[in-house]
Design an enzyme around this catalytic site. Structure first.
Site, short mmCIF file in Angstrom:
data_model
loop_
_atom_site.label_atom_id
_atom_site.label_comp_id
_atom_site.label_asym_id
_atom_site.label_seq_id
_atom_site.Cartn_x
_atom_site.Cartn_y
_atom_site.Cartn_z
N ARG A 191 0.81 -1.22 0.00
CA ARG A 191 0.00 0.00 0.00
C ARG A 191 0.85 1.28 0.00
O ARG A 191 0.50 2.28 0.63
CB ARG A 191 -0.96 0.02 1.21
CG ARG A 191 -1.87 -1.18 1.30
CD ARG A 191 -2.82 -1.26 0.11
NE ARG A 191 -3.67 -2.45 0.21
CZ ARG A 191 -3.39 -3.62 -0.37
NH1 ARG A 191 -2.30 -3.76 -1.12
NH2 ARG A 191 -4.19 -4.65 -0.23
N SER A 240 -11.08 0.30 3.81
CA SER A 240 -10.25 -0.26 4.87
C SER A 240 -9.48 0.85 5.57
O SER A 240 -8.77 1.62 4.93
CB SER A 240 -9.27 -1.28 4.29
OG SER A 240 -9.96 -2.39 3.77
N GLU A 310 -4.36 3.18 6.60
CA GLU A 310 -4.42 2.96 5.16
C GLU A 310 -5.16 4.12 4.50
O GLU A 310 -4.83 4.52 3.38
CB GLU A 310 -5.12 1.64 4.83
CG GLU A 310 -5.13 1.30 3.36
CD GLU A 310 -5.55 -0.12 3.07
OE1 GLU A 310 -6.21 -0.35 2.04
OE2 GLU A 310 -5.20 -1.03 3.86
#
Length: 317
Positions: A191, A240, A310
């Site tokens: 990520r 998320s 995130e």
């Protein structure tokens, strides 16, 4: 369970007065430039302040022309669907660039490749790949964002990530320079990429493998069903919230720390999926970010894991 105001210490930078950034529109600019533009309606959480300026370019040449005429040092940030983003209540300084319809095309190339505009949503990319019999991009059906966003953050789901399919991408830097970067130059990790906040991904090429459209479609349907059954898709949410730590699942750590259903103001941890925060109606971005920080504190205290955000958090506190 409701968190009181005294239960969370502000961790964002100290709030202070910002006069905003003036923008002189370069002659010949064709896109739309809006001052003091509200952003809450453009992000999934439906909260947050305004951008000093919102620019929606007519095409890549228009974007280059506009950025090259900005005063050096003017902050620039790209905005896609706003699906994985908290815009703080003080708004965003400088210019927010939103890539709209002119950047949403998806074209099938040779050798199982697709060329996609930076504003193309993941579901469109996956659908075009399915129709062309290109396998390996089905996971994009499960990413609620645009090409520019998931190329920047190496978006992923269901065992795959952008690093697995990206060939290269076209990026416009805040000074107006256009560069093409191969996937190797992005230094992808989980990520994360080396792209800076002022880098705007205007196009990308993805490569899959030859496949059966019916099989590809069935996998996309499976992903859609799994998301529907496990995630609070029909709420004001941001996807998320925390990255999965190595060897653990973020949702499980949040659950173990007793945070499922935890609330702060109008923000709440989803009962359906503990790694999702939701705006129950009138949450401020401070409510949402504050709730996230309280979860991080409780998870660290209970489990020893330090959860990493995130969701991107941007703007003035």
């Amino acid at each position: 369970m409701q968190i009181g105001e005294d239960d969370w210490a502000e961790t964002a930078p100290d709030a202070h007065e910002h006069p905003g950034f003036g923008v002189d529109v370069p002659k010949g600019t064709r896109g739309d430039l809006t001052p003091d533009a509200p952003l809450a309606k453009l992000v999934w959480f439906k909260s947050g302040g305004a951008a000093d300026w919102l620019f929606e370019p007519a095409d890549t040449e228009d974007l280059i022309h506009f950025l090259s005429g900005l005063e050096p040092g003017t902050p620039v940030m790209a905005l896609g669907l706003g699906s994985n983003l908290i815009v703080r209540d003080g708004g965003i300084p400088g210019v927010v660039v939103r890539l709209g319809k002119p950047f949403s095309s998806v074209e099938v190339l040779r050798d199982n490749m697709l060329e996609c505009g930076g504003g193309a949503p993941g579901i469109l990319v996956a659908s075009k790949a399915r129709d062309a019999g290109i396998a390996g991009l089905e996971f994009l059906r499960g990413i609620p964002g645009t090409v520019g966003g998931f190329v920047r953050m190496n978006g992923g789901a269901y065992g795959r990530e952008v690093a697995d399919i990206l060939v290269d991408c076209d990026v416009v830097i805040s000074d107006g320079n256009l560069v093409t970067l191969p996937v190797e130059d992005l230094d992808y990790t989980y990520r994360h990429s080396r792209l800076t906040d002022d880098a705007i991904v205007v196009a990308a090429r993805f490569r899959g493998a030859k496949g059966d459209p019916e099989v590809i479609g069935a996998e996309m349907d499976r992903i859609a069903d799994e998301r529907e059954n496990s995630q609070p898709l029909r709420t004001k949410t941001g996807g998320s919230t925390f990255k999965n730590p190595e060897g653990a699942k973020a949702w499980k750590l949040v659950d173990e720390a007793g945070c499922r259903g935890l609330a702060k103001g109008g923000a709440r941890v989803s009962e359906k999926h503990a790694n999702f925060l939701i705006n129950t109606g009138e949450a401020t971005s401070a409510d949402i970010e504050g709730l996230g920080e309280e979860i991080r504190r409780r998870v660290a205290e209970r489990t020893g894991y330090n959860l990493e955000w995130e969701i991107r958090r941007v703007g003035r506190p």
